[in-house]
Design a protein around this motif. Structure first.
Motif, PDB file in Angstrom:
ATOM      1  N   ASN A 132       0.830  -1.203   0.000  1.00  0.00           N
ATOM      2  CA  ASN A 132       0.000   0.000   0.000  1.00  0.00           C
ATOM      3  C   ASN A 132       0.863   1.250   0.000  1.00  0.00           C
ATOM      4  O   ASN A 132       0.557   2.234  -0.671  1.00  0.00           O
ATOM      5  CB  ASN A 132      -0.914   0.003   1.235  1.00  0.00           C
ATOM      6  CG  ASN A 132      -2.222  -0.741   0.989  1.00  0.00           C
ATOM      7  OD1 ASN A 132      -2.997  -0.376   0.111  1.00  0.00           O
ATOM      8  ND2 ASN A 132      -2.457  -1.791   1.765  1.00  0.00           N
ATOM      9  N   ASP A 133       1.939   1.225   0.774  1.00  0.00           N
ATOM     10  CA  ASP A 133       2.820   2.393   0.866  1.00  0.00           C
ATOM     11  C   ASP A 133       3.410   2.764  -0.491  1.00  0.00           C
ATOM     12  O   ASP A 133       3.580   3.947  -0.806  1.00  0.00           O
ATOM     13  CB  ASP A 133       3.958   2.124   1.858  1.00  0.00           C
ATOM     14  CG  ASP A 133       3.487   2.134   3.302  1.00  0.00           C
ATOM     15  OD1 ASP A 133       2.338   2.574   3.547  1.00  0.00           O
ATOM     16  OD2 ASP A 133       4.246   1.702   4.189  1.00  0.00           O
ATOM     17  N   LYS A 136       0.763   4.433  -2.751  1.00  0.00           N
ATOM     18  CA  LYS A 136       0.561   5.834  -2.356  1.00  0.00           C
ATOM     19  C   LYS A 136       1.634   6.740  -2.959  1.00  0.00           C
ATOM     20  O   LYS A 136       1.362   7.883  -3.322  1.00  0.00           O
ATOM     21  CB  LYS A 136       0.566   5.942  -0.834  1.00  0.00           C
ATOM     22  CG  LYS A 136      -0.651   5.314  -0.162  1.00  0.00           C
ATOM     23  CD  LYS A 136      -0.533   5.380   1.354  1.00  0.00           C
ATOM     24  CE  LYS A 136      -1.723   4.704   2.025  1.00  0.00           C
ATOM     25  NZ  LYS A 136      -1.582   4.706   3.513  1.00  0.00           N
ATOM     26  N   GLU A 146      -5.138   7.380  -9.672  1.00  0.00           N
ATOM     27  CA  GLU A 146      -5.338   6.545  -8.479  1.00  0.00           C
ATOM     28  C   GLU A 146      -6.251   5.364  -8.791  1.00  0.00           C
ATOM     29  O   GLU A 146      -6.006   4.237  -8.348  1.00  0.00           O
ATOM     30  CB  GLU A 146      -5.937   7.384  -7.356  1.00  0.00           C
ATOM     31  CG  GLU A 146      -6.177   6.588  -6.075  1.00  0.00           C
ATOM     32  CD  GLU A 146      -6.657   7.456  -4.919  1.00  0.00           C
ATOM     33  OE1 GLU A 146      -6.930   6.901  -3.843  1.00  0.00           O
ATOM     34  OE2 GLU A 146      -6.755   8.692  -5.099  1.00  0.00           O
TER      35      GLU A 146
END
Length: 243
Positions: A132-133, A136, A146
């Motif tokens: 997830n990081d 982002k 996105e």
């Protein structure tokens, strides 16, 4: 451990690849896509026939990186490696970095992250991971969508698991802590890049007593860095080294 390595640059793109084989036979490929700030580390791990593994397995770990972690691909391409097979020892050990890979990456949809993933990780269509990081960070790239980036990944709760019907599916035991060879678990794999150009060296010129000595580029600094990837494994049988 010492490594014999040679970086290759694809002239038409801002891309560097490295490939080497570990002493245990594992083939490691590192791809650094400077344009998209994407690093892919691929591991082809040979099976242990005496323990029921008749085939090799391939995993890909896809992460965001900061450009300051490397020298430019252009600078790398200018390195004169007259003897690529020479054993090389890094000047600086940057230690270990832990990565918890909490997402599966759909290789067939991965061009939104980097178009090179599809080719490099073709054999790892069910075992390519990201975080997830990292998503982002890529969302912040100019022109990134996105919606399209999120469509490339899915989490472990969508993986069918026997006798697990609720959100506790996320609470998977470490492979090292279970004796059931057919149970899903969290596997850990350490992969080290034993030698890579990580910076420019600067030296001081001679001072004539009137002026402060100036600095100038005088070479390439090399580093070693190890990655410990933790990721979902369908069964402990695919993670026998983590014991």
């Amino acid at each position: 451990m010492h490594y014999a390595v040679a970086y290759k640059r694809k002239k038409s793109e801002d891309l560097i690849t490295l490939e080497f084989q570990r002493s245990d036979g594992t083939l490691v490929t590192q791809l650094v896509d400077f344009k998209n700030e994407v690093q892919v580390i691929k591991a082809l791990v040979l099976g242990e026939e005496e323990r029921g593994q008749n085939q090799y397995q391939v995993m890909c770990f896809v992460n965001h990186f900061y450009k300051v972690d490397f020298i430019s691909s252009d600078a790398m391409s200018k390195l004169r490696q007259k003897n690529p097979g020479t054993i090389r020892v890094a000047e600086e050990d940057r230690g270990h970095v832990n990565y918890t890979m909490d997402l599966f990456l759909d290789v067939s949809q991965s061009k939104e992250i980097s178009k090179h993933i599809t080719t490099l990780c073709a054999e790892a269509s069910g075992s390519t991971y990201t975080r997830n990081d990292d998503i982002k960070q890529w969302i912040q790239r100019p022109g990134s969508s996105e919606e399209l980036l999120m469509a490339t990944v899915y989490n472990f709760t969508t993986v069918p698991q026997a006798n697990v019907n609720d959100t506790r599916s996320l609470l998977i035991s470490k492979c090292a802590d279970t004796s059931n060879l057919w149970a899903p678990c969290t596997c850990s794999l350490e992969l080290c890049i034993g030698w890579y150009p990580c910076g420019i060296k600067f030296c001081k010129g001679k001072s004539d007593g009137k002026k402060i000595a100036s600095t100038y580029r005088c070479g390439i600094k090399t580093c070693k860095k190890c990655f410990i990837f933790s990721y979902y494994s369908k069964m402990k049988q695919n993670c026998l080294w983590d014991e």
